[in-house]
Design a protein around this motif. Structure first.
Motif, mmCIF file in Angstrom:
data_model
loop_
_atom_site.group_PDB
_atom_site.id
_atom_site.type_symbol
_atom_site.label_atom_id
_atom_site.label_comp_id
_atom_site.label_asym_id
_atom_site.label_seq_id
_atom_site.Cartn_x
_atom_site.Cartn_y
_atom_site.Cartn_z
ATOM 1 N N ASP A 195 -11.369 -7.426 5.948
ATOM 2 C CA ASP A 195 -11.598 -5.983 5.934
ATOM 3 C C ASP A 195 -10.527 -5.286 5.101
ATOM 4 O OD1 ASP A 195 -9.376 -6.307 7.537
ATOM 5 O OD2 ASP A 195 -10.328 -5.597 9.372
ATOM 6 N N LYS A 196 -10.531 -3.955 5.140
ATOM 7 C CA LYS A 196 -9.583 -3.195 4.321
ATOM 8 C C LYS A 196 -8.125 -3.498 4.702
ATOM 9 C CE LYS A 196 -12.401 0.709 2.809
ATOM 10 N NZ LYS A 196 -12.519 2.179 2.710
ATOM 11 N N SER A 197 -7.876 -3.658 5.982
ATOM 12 C CA SER A 197 -6.499 -3.950 6.405
ATOM 13 C C SER A 197 -6.028 -5.299 5.871
ATOM 14 C CB SER A 197 -6.390 -3.910 7.932
ATOM 15 O OG SER A 197 -7.113 -4.984 8.527
ATOM 16 N N TYR A 198 -6.956 -6.252 5.777
ATOM 17 C CA TYR A 198 -6.631 -7.565 5.213
ATOM 18 C C TYR A 198 -6.150 -7.414 3.775
ATOM 19 C CZ TYR A 198 -7.468 -12.223 3.217
ATOM 20 O OH TYR A 198 -7.337 -13.423 2.547
ATOM 21 N N TYR A 199 -6.894 -6.635 2.990
ATOM 22 C CA TYR A 199 -6.535 -6.482 1.585
ATOM 23 C C TYR A 199 -5.297 -5.624 1.393
ATOM 24 C CZ TYR A 199 -10.850 -8.870 0.553
ATOM 25 O OH TYR A 199 -11.842 -9.825 0.484
ATOM 26 N N ARG A 200 -5.070 -4.650 2.282
ATOM 27 C CA ARG A 200 -3.825 -3.877 2.202
ATOM 28 C C ARG A 200 -2.621 -4.773 2.474
ATOM 29 N NH1 ARG A 200 -6.889 0.597 4.384
ATOM 30 N NH2 ARG A 200 -6.482 -0.121 6.509
ATOM 31 N N ASP A 201 -2.745 -5.638 3.481
ATOM 32 C CA ASP A 201 -1.661 -6.585 3.783
ATOM 33 C C ASP A 201 -1.472 -7.572 2.632
ATOM 34 O OD1 ASP A 201 -1.388 -5.345 6.220
ATOM 35 O OD2 ASP A 201 -2.474 -6.872 7.353
#
Length: 464
Positions: A168-174
């Motif tokens: 998800d978006k949090s995965y890619y932000r991390d």
């Protein structure tokens, strides 16, 4: 000093001349801006001859009990030839040569194990695929060092501490934070980064697609708040239509992310919408440029659609594209009338077989859909026939007119359909999304090129 992220595709790097050409582009850029470079695996003009395709072929041969060694030897020969012809310094040449040989020797050992057990996991698949970017990044860094550029090879293959099963978006932000942590602290050092960024749940090709190197570049650009993300290809930018089919097609100066996404989905190879999203959310413009004519400005995908709307005031639409080899599936049943859940059952069938639907048109008793993947068509038909009468129409094409300003100009659809009718091009299905930036219709495949030229002339050559 501002920073730019440049991503070079495999075709841009395919041999010694192209490697030296890319080195020239990089050297020109660093005279005025700091730079991070992301590379794909080496390729030629034919995808089948590209490193990634050959690696995938070697993996399949290992599973099937075939001779994968010849394919790996061919990959090694290609890279060593490029190395010998692009690097003069004997120490750098020997260092890269040993790296290439070691990487491919390790891969052969890995494939031998797969050859024995005759199966491959998603993680093993990633090990094979990631080899291509490691080879090209190491080779490109050597070419730059040979030309006295302070360049360093950055391998992202092992940066992920584990696998998360929700991308998800949090995965890619991390992930983007993690990638940037592995870049050199000195921004004057040019980082040559592998497009492959590690082991992804379900496999990087299956979960993200072959454009994962573009995604890597977009993640870096977003995290660094880069002045610009440059995607270097073998085209001058985004055209108003395919120039191979429409001689009067021209390169667009600017385009919105929404327009670029529509063009990508309906047949033009622009940039994956998800990749664009990473950079655009961080307000980073994306420029598509041609490696072989670097002096040309290319096309900019701007974060602000208002800026583009102001720039293209004279044009109702920005581009027209076609998607061929489309199948129409018609589902007819009187049970649809005033019945809830019928459409859910239909689309559950498509989901069951992993079939992607492009366009949809419905009436009280009929659903018409277009599919571009007929691999499981017989199974889909068999399941749907338990619900309704099903008919198939093949050899169709989707014609799509795209432009943000179309929603402000009344009569655009009528003008499009009238132009087609005047040239005896029959429309079999019509779809316009709620965003009103794309009008699509289904036509006979043999009419596709004629229709493309008709609509291009109607809307894009006469300030339509």
């Amino acid at each position: 000093m501002s920073i730019v992220v440049q991503k070079f595709g495999g075709t841009s790097l395919g041999n010694s001349d192209r490697l030296k050409n890319v080195a020239g582009i990089i050297k020109n850029t660093i005279t005025s801006r700091d730079l991070v470079v992301v590379v794909s695996a080496l390729s030629s003009y034919t995808k089948a001859e590209g490193t990634t395709n050959r690696l995938l072929q070697a993996g399949q041969l290992a599973i099937q009990g075939g001779d994968f060694s010849k394919v790996i030897d061919l990959i090694e020969d290609t890279h060593l030839t490029a190395l010998t012809q692009s690097i003069k310094n004997p120490m750098i040449r020997e260092e890269i040569k040993e790296y290439i040989h070691h990487e491919l020797r390790s891969l052969k050992s890995f494939l031998e194990a797969i050859h024995v057990i005759r199966e491959i996991s998603p993680r093993s698949h990633d090990v094979i695929v990631g080899t291509g970017e490691r080879l090209s990044a190491r080779l490109m860094s050597g070419v730059l060092r040979d030309q006295n550029v302070d360049a360093v090879y950055v391998d992202l293959s092992e940066i992920l501490p584990g696998t998360r099963n929700v991308l998800d978006k949090s995965y890619y932000r991390d992930l983007q934070k993690l990638i940037v942590e592995h870049l050199p602290e000195n921004r004057k050092t040019v980082a040559i980064v592998t497009g492959f960024f590690g082991f992804v749940y379900g496999g990087i090709v299956a979960s993200i697609g072959r454009g994962y190197s573009d995604l890597t570049a977009a993640l870096i650009a977003a995290e660094l708040k880069a002045e610009e993300l440059q995607i270097w290809k073998e085209v001058d930018g985004i055209f108003t239509a395919d120039p191979r089919k429409v001689p009067t097609a021209t390169v667009l100066d600017y385009i919105t992310p929404a327009e670029a996404a529509e063009l990508t989905y309906f047949g033009s190879e622009v940039l994956h919408p998800f990749t664009m999203e990473r950079a655009i959310e961080a307000s980073v413009p994306i420029r598509i440029k041609n490696t072989f004519t670097p002096e040309k400005p290319g096309t900019v995908i701007l974060p602000s659609s208002q800026t583009v709307a102001q720039t293209n005031q004279k044009q109702t639409a920005v581009a027209v594209t076609t998607k061929k080899d489309v199948v129409i599936i018609n589902i007819h049943s009187n049970r649809m009338l005033h019945a809830s859940g019928f459409m859910s059952k239909v689309f559950s069938t498509f989901q069951k077989f992993g079939v992607i639907v492009d366009l949809i048109a419905t009436s009280e008793v009929n659903i018409s859909c277009t599919l571009d993947d007929a691999d499981h068509l017989e199974e889909v038909i068999r399941d749907l026939e338990g619900l309704a009468d099903v008919t198939i129409s093949r050899n169709k094409a989707i014609l799509s007119l795209v432009g943000e300003r179309m929603k402000y100009v009344p009569g655009t659809a009528g003008k499009m359909f009238t132009a087609l009718a005047q040239h005896n091009i029959n429309i079999e299905m019509i779809s316009q999304g709620a965003s009103e930036i794309n009008i699509s219709c289904v036509i006979r495949q043999e009419d596709a090129e004629k229709a493309l030229n008709v609509i291009h002339k109607t809307f894009l050559e006469n300030n339509g």
